[in-house]
Enzyme design. Structure first.
Site, PDB file in Angstrom:
ATOM      1  N   THR A 107     -12.702  -0.162  -3.194  1.00 49.27           N
ATOM      2  CA  THR A 107     -13.314  -1.644  -3.149  1.00 49.27           C
ATOM      3  C   THR A 107     -14.170  -1.517  -1.716  1.00 49.27           C
ATOM      4  OG1 THR A 107     -11.330  -1.894  -1.444  1.00 49.27           O
ATOM      5  CG2 THR A 107     -10.948  -2.605  -3.601  1.00 49.27           C
ATOM      6  N   LYS A 156       2.660  -2.599   6.254  1.00 54.28           N
ATOM      7  CA  LYS A 156       3.092  -2.599   4.846  1.00 54.28           C
ATOM      8  C   LYS A 156       4.521  -2.192   4.651  1.00 54.28           C
ATOM      9  CE  LYS A 156      -1.038  -4.237   3.061  1.00 54.28           C
ATOM     10  NZ  LYS A 156      -1.105  -5.270   2.450  1.00 54.28           N
ATOM     11  N   TYR A 161      -1.808  -0.419   9.853  1.00 59.60           N
ATOM     12  CA  TYR A 161      -1.719  -0.992   8.671  1.00 59.60           C
ATOM     13  C   TYR A 161      -0.489  -0.481   7.794  1.00 59.60           C
ATOM     14  CZ  TYR A 161      -3.659  -1.853   3.919  1.00 59.60           C
ATOM     15  OH  TYR A 161      -4.040  -2.270   2.571  1.00 59.60           O
ATOM     16  N   SER A 197       0.863  -1.379   0.015  1.00 66.69           N
ATOM     17  CA  SER A 197      -0.209   0.004   0.053  1.00 66.69           C
ATOM     18  C   SER A 197       0.726   1.298  -0.043  1.00 66.69           C
ATOM     19  CB  SER A 197      -0.942  -0.024   1.384  1.00 66.69           C
ATOM     20  OG  SER A 197      -1.357   1.237   1.576  1.00 66.69           O
TER      21      SER A 197
END
Length: 324
Positions: A244, A213, A209, A183
């Site tokens: 998404t 990554k 997150y 990401s």
């Protein structure tokens, strides 16, 4: 891109899109790059006929699109999912289009489940052309895996490393390719080697997150060296900002604000599919975005010391039991 004023201009536009972030990560960035001289060719039709590819997190979002697009190139796809019913729905789409699919259950954050899945897959005797680590999550509060690890690290780092190691017997005969879907958020974070489990400070799901990554990307050179004796290459792909259901749920404000310029799922999966299917094998140990290798740092403050990378690797190997 080599030689001539057109190639020089093309490189300049590509780099400008990359460094300015927002245009390059959106649908605009991919649209412009596709029209530049030197855009890498699409994989040839049917290039994956007779080959097997496994994709984690394949029941929705970019995982689903990756599966559908790899199957369209002839691959037999193996959907590695937590929810078998959702996985079977995607597998039905694949079969309806005339390709083959098989669904396997595995929670990638659960290291015991990873071992069980990988051992069963190897015992099945299926050779793998590629393993795509797409499964991801952005929890709003600090959550632990069944083994007690912070969830994003377990899902994005520990599980993929352990799964790859256990699947090396299946990957080696095919000179397999391993792809970590990362990401752009990792550009904002430095390697959290001092606190990989995020036990210090106030927890932020988006920071956790991005840290995990970042951990994926910093391991690329080491993992490339570790798996090279098996003939296996490792790559990271950055999909850009793609719309998404997962993005809508985890970052609703971001998703609403950028909705007009977010990429489609097919655009987000494009580079991952290209890395798996293009010939010859792209150079390993690199971060790819829009079919080009990209720098792993844009901010000097995020560059780790070598000792930090060593500590991070030591933690990963210890947590997965691979140090023994």
């Amino acid at each position: 891109m080599t030689g001539g004023p057109a190639a020089t201009l093309s490189r300049a536009v590509d780099v400008a899109l990359d460094r300015t972030v927002a245009p390059g990560f959106t649908a605009l960035g991919l649209g412009v790059r596709r029209r530049l001289p030197g855009w890498p060719a699409d994989p040839r039709p049917g290039v994956l006929a007779g080959r097997h590819v496994a994709v984690t997190g394949a029941s929705g979002g970019l995982g689903r699109r990756t599966v559908l697009d790899l199957a369209a190139l002839g691959a037999t796809v193996h959907l590695v999912v937590r929810d078998m019913a959702k996985g079977e729905r995607v597998a039905s789409e694949v079969r309806a289009a005339g390709s083959e699919a098989r669904v396997w259950r595995c929670d990638v954050a659960d290291l015991d489940a990873v071992r069980a899945f990988a051992d069963a897959f190897v015992a099945d005797g299926t050779p793998l052309r590629a393993l795509v680590h797409n499964a991801g999550a952005l929890p709003p509060t600090r959550t632990e895996s069944p083994q007690g690890h912070e969830l994003t690290q377990a899902l994005h780092v520990l599980g993929p490393v352990l799964m790859t190691e256990r699947l090396l017997p299946a990957l080696a005969p095919e000179a397999g390719r391993v792809v970590l879907v990362t990401s752009g958020g990792m550009y904002t974070q430095r390697l959290a080697a001092h606190d990989p489990e995020y036990v210090r400070g106030e927890y932020s799901g988006s920071v956790a997150y991005a840290r995990s990554k970042r951990g994926q990307v910093e391991l690329l050179p080491t993992l490339a060296e570790r798996w090279a004796p098996h003939g296996v290459t490792v790559h990271a792909t950055h999909p850009g900002w793609a719309r998404t259901a997962g993005l809508d749920a985890s970052l609703p404000t971001f998703s609403r604000a950028l909705r007009p310029v977010l990429r489609s799922d097919a655009a987000g999966a494009d580079t991952t599919v290209w890395v798996v299917a293009t010939e010859p094998t792209p150079p390993g140990g690199r971060l790819w975005h829009d079919r080009r290798p990209r720098p792993t740092h844009v901010l000097g403050r995020t560059r780790p010391r070598p000792v930090d990378v060593e500590d991070h690797l030591r933690w990963v190997l210890g947590a997965t039991g691979l140090d023994g």
